[in-house]
Design an enzyme around this catalytic site. Structure first.
Site, short mmCIF file in Angstrom:
data_model
loop_
_atom_site.label_atom_id
_atom_site.label_comp_id
_atom_site.label_asym_id
_atom_site.label_seq_id
_atom_site.Cartn_x
_atom_site.Cartn_y
_atom_site.Cartn_z
N ARG A 225 0.85 -1.19 0.00
CA ARG A 225 0.00 0.00 0.00
C ARG A 225 0.89 1.25 0.00
NH1 ARG A 225 -3.23 -2.91 -1.70
NH2 ARG A 225 -5.30 -3.44 -0.90
N HIS A 273 -1.08 -0.01 -9.85
CA HIS A 273 -1.73 -0.94 -8.91
C HIS A 273 -2.26 -2.20 -9.63
CE1 HIS A 273 -3.93 -1.25 -4.82
NE2 HIS A 273 -3.70 -2.45 -5.31
P1 NDP Z 1 -1.29 -11.61 5.04
O1 NDP Z 1 -2.23 -11.13 6.09
O2 NDP Z 1 -1.33 -13.03 4.63
O3 NDP Z 1 0.22 -11.33 5.52
C1 NDP Z 1 0.60 -10.17 6.19
C2 NDP Z 1 2.02 -10.34 6.70
O4 NDP Z 1 2.44 -9.10 7.27
C3 NDP Z 1 2.11 -11.40 7.81
O5 NDP Z 1 3.31 -12.11 7.70
C4 NDP Z 1 2.12 -10.54 9.08
O6 NDP Z 1 2.77 -11.13 10.19
C5 NDP Z 1 2.90 -9.34 8.61
N1 NDP Z 1 2.64 -8.18 9.46
C6 NDP Z 1 1.47 -7.57 9.70
N2 NDP Z 1 1.63 -6.57 10.59
C7 NDP Z 1 2.94 -6.56 10.90
C8 NDP Z 1 3.74 -5.78 11.76
N3 NDP Z 1 3.22 -4.78 12.49
N4 NDP Z 1 5.05 -6.07 11.87
C9 NDP Z 1 5.60 -7.09 11.15
N5 NDP Z 1 4.90 -7.87 10.30
C10 NDP Z 1 3.59 -7.60 10.19
O7 NDP Z 1 -1.47 -10.64 3.80
P2 NDP Z 1 -1.20 -10.97 2.25
O8 NDP Z 1 0.15 -11.53 2.14
O9 NDP Z 1 -2.33 -11.73 1.66
O10 NDP Z 1 -1.28 -9.50 1.63
C11 NDP Z 1 -0.35 -8.50 2.00
C12 NDP Z 1 -0.75 -7.16 1.41
O11 NDP Z 1 -0.46 -7.10 0.02
C13 NDP Z 1 -2.24 -6.81 1.46
O12 NDP Z 1 -2.62 -6.37 2.74
C14 NDP Z 1 -2.35 -5.71 0.43
O13 NDP Z 1 -2.09 -4.47 1.04
C15 NDP Z 1 -1.22 -6.01 -0.54
N6 NDP Z 1 -1.72 -6.40 -1.87
C16 NDP Z 1 -1.37 -5.64 -2.96
C17 NDP Z 1 -1.78 -5.99 -4.21
C18 NDP Z 1 -1.36 -5.22 -5.41
O14 NDP Z 1 -1.84 -5.47 -6.51
N7 NDP Z 1 -0.46 -4.26 -5.28
C19 NDP Z 1 -2.63 -7.17 -4.45
C20 NDP Z 1 -2.93 -7.90 -3.25
C21 NDP Z 1 -2.49 -7.52 -2.01
P3 NDP Z 1 2.23 -12.48 10.88
O15 NDP Z 1 2.54 -13.57 9.87
O16 NDP Z 1 3.03 -12.61 12.11
O17 NDP Z 1 0.76 -12.29 11.10
C1 OXD Z 2 -5.68 -6.24 -3.12
C2 OXD Z 2 -5.22 -5.31 -4.11
O1 OXD Z 2 -5.56 -5.95 -1.92
O2 OXD Z 2 -5.57 -5.44 -5.29
O3 OXD Z 2 -6.15 -7.33 -3.49
O4 OXD Z 2 -4.43 -4.42 -3.80
#
Ligand code: NDP
Ligand code: OXD
Length: 310
Positions: A225, A273
């Protein structure tokens, strides 16, 4: 039983067709054409208007159309209390993100921006390149998408470290967590990839301090993001030569304003995006599987924990 689709940006027709292929018994309605409110059991939503999910007495789950839940979390007043919000986890998103990250990592690793500039200038100049095994990649966020990207990068031969909130064990990945883990991983990341969810704890994490801790000549890839990054700090780190470049897919404000300095910055590779898109063809079976769990009396997977914010 009805599934209510609420999104101004996703393709309702595609979703209707793909869901029907797996569950022809589910009535697909597109908001505001709700039909009988009592028949609506599920919502598939992204940035729903405040009134869209109100007055649905039998709503059992709200499926986010994105992996990130900011499309729902940003409108808390639209979410009926007590109804679970389910993140989108599906093969199209996971492999799409792994491809995007591999694409950008390889492009920087092999000097893509430099050779494109040389081509523009008609300059024949061969540069030495490192091996993948000599280029360390750190991933912020080792969740579904972070792990998918990590696997792809490992397969290409890059040493990969990853950072999460809680401890993790991922095959072949140097897993770090907490603030100590971040302090250790960042200075050892020649390429830093951001795949964190946006929460109060992660907003603005990529600031001047974190960027200064990266090795000289490092590259930032942000596919999570825009608000994770302090944009002015990133520009300053690029302009003073500490960072060699950045690949940015997401921005604090989207679409990116026409006069934003990122557009024409020579060290920035920009995409609108598109790193990973939720594809109805691969996502519909995932939604159908979640509905089947609920129908069997089981909790859906990937429910958002409101206290963590993701
Ligand atoms: P998940 O919820 O599966 O993974 C999130 C990860 O971030 C976990 O490993 C989590 O830790 C870690 N995390 C969260 N908060 C913290 C923190 N404060 N400190 C350290 N680590 C932290 O999410 P996804 O992998 O499915 O998606 C990640 C992001 O990708 C989405 O939220 C979205 O913003 C972005 N995205 C972007 C897209 C694009 O097209 N650009 C498309 C899809 C998603 P823990 O494992 O310990 O919980
Ligand atoms: C998502 C994205 O969060 O497209 O899936 O960014």
């Amino acid at each position: 039983m009805t599934l209510l689709f609420v999104s101004a940006v996703d393709d309702a027709e595609d979703w209707a067709r793909e869901l029907a292929a797996h569950r022809p018994d589910i009535r697909f309605r597109v908001w505001p054409d709700v039909g009988d409110p009592a028949a609506v059991r599920y919502a598939l939503a992204w940035r729903p208007p405040v009134e869209a999910l109100a007055g649905l007495p039998n709503l059992q789950a709200i499926f986010s159309l994105g992996a990130g839940i900011d499309g729902l979390a940003d409108v808390p007043e639209a979410l009926p209390p007590g109804v679970p919000v389910v993140r989108m986890v599906e093969e199209g998103l996971s492999s799409g993100m792994a491809e995007y990250v591999a694409w950008q990592v390889l492009d920087w690793h092999r000097g893509g921006p430099l050779y494109r500039a040389q081509q523009q200038a008609g300059e024949w100049r061969r540069r030495r390149s490192k091996l993948a095994s000599e280029r360390r990649v750190g991933i912020l966020g080792l969740g579904v998408l972070g792990q998918s990207a990590a696997r792809m990068l490992r397969g290409l031969g890059f040493p990969v470290a990853g950072w999460s909130r809680t401890p993790k064990a991922v095959d072949g990945v140097d897993c770090r967590h907490g603030s100590e883990g971040l302090r250790a991983m960042v200075p050892a990341s020649d390429i830093l990839v951001n795949l964190l969810p946006l929460t109060p704890q992660t907003e603005g994490l990529i600031d001047a301090g974190l960027l200064a801790a990266l090795p000289q000549g490092a590259v930032l890839i942000n596919a999570a993001r825009g608000r994770h990054v302090v944009e002015a700090d990133l520009l300053a780190a690029l302009d003073r030569g500490h960072l060699a470049g950045a690949s940015l897919d997401v921005f604090a404000s989207e679409p990116l304003a026409a006069d934003h300095p990122f557009w024409r910055h020579p060290k920035i590779t920009l995409t609108p995006h598109v790193a990973a898109l939720t594809l109805p063809r691969t996502a519909a079976p995932a939604v159908v599987a979640q509905i089947a769990r609920i129908e069997r009396g089981e909790a859906p997977l990937h429910v958002v924990d409101a206290s963590r914010g993701y």
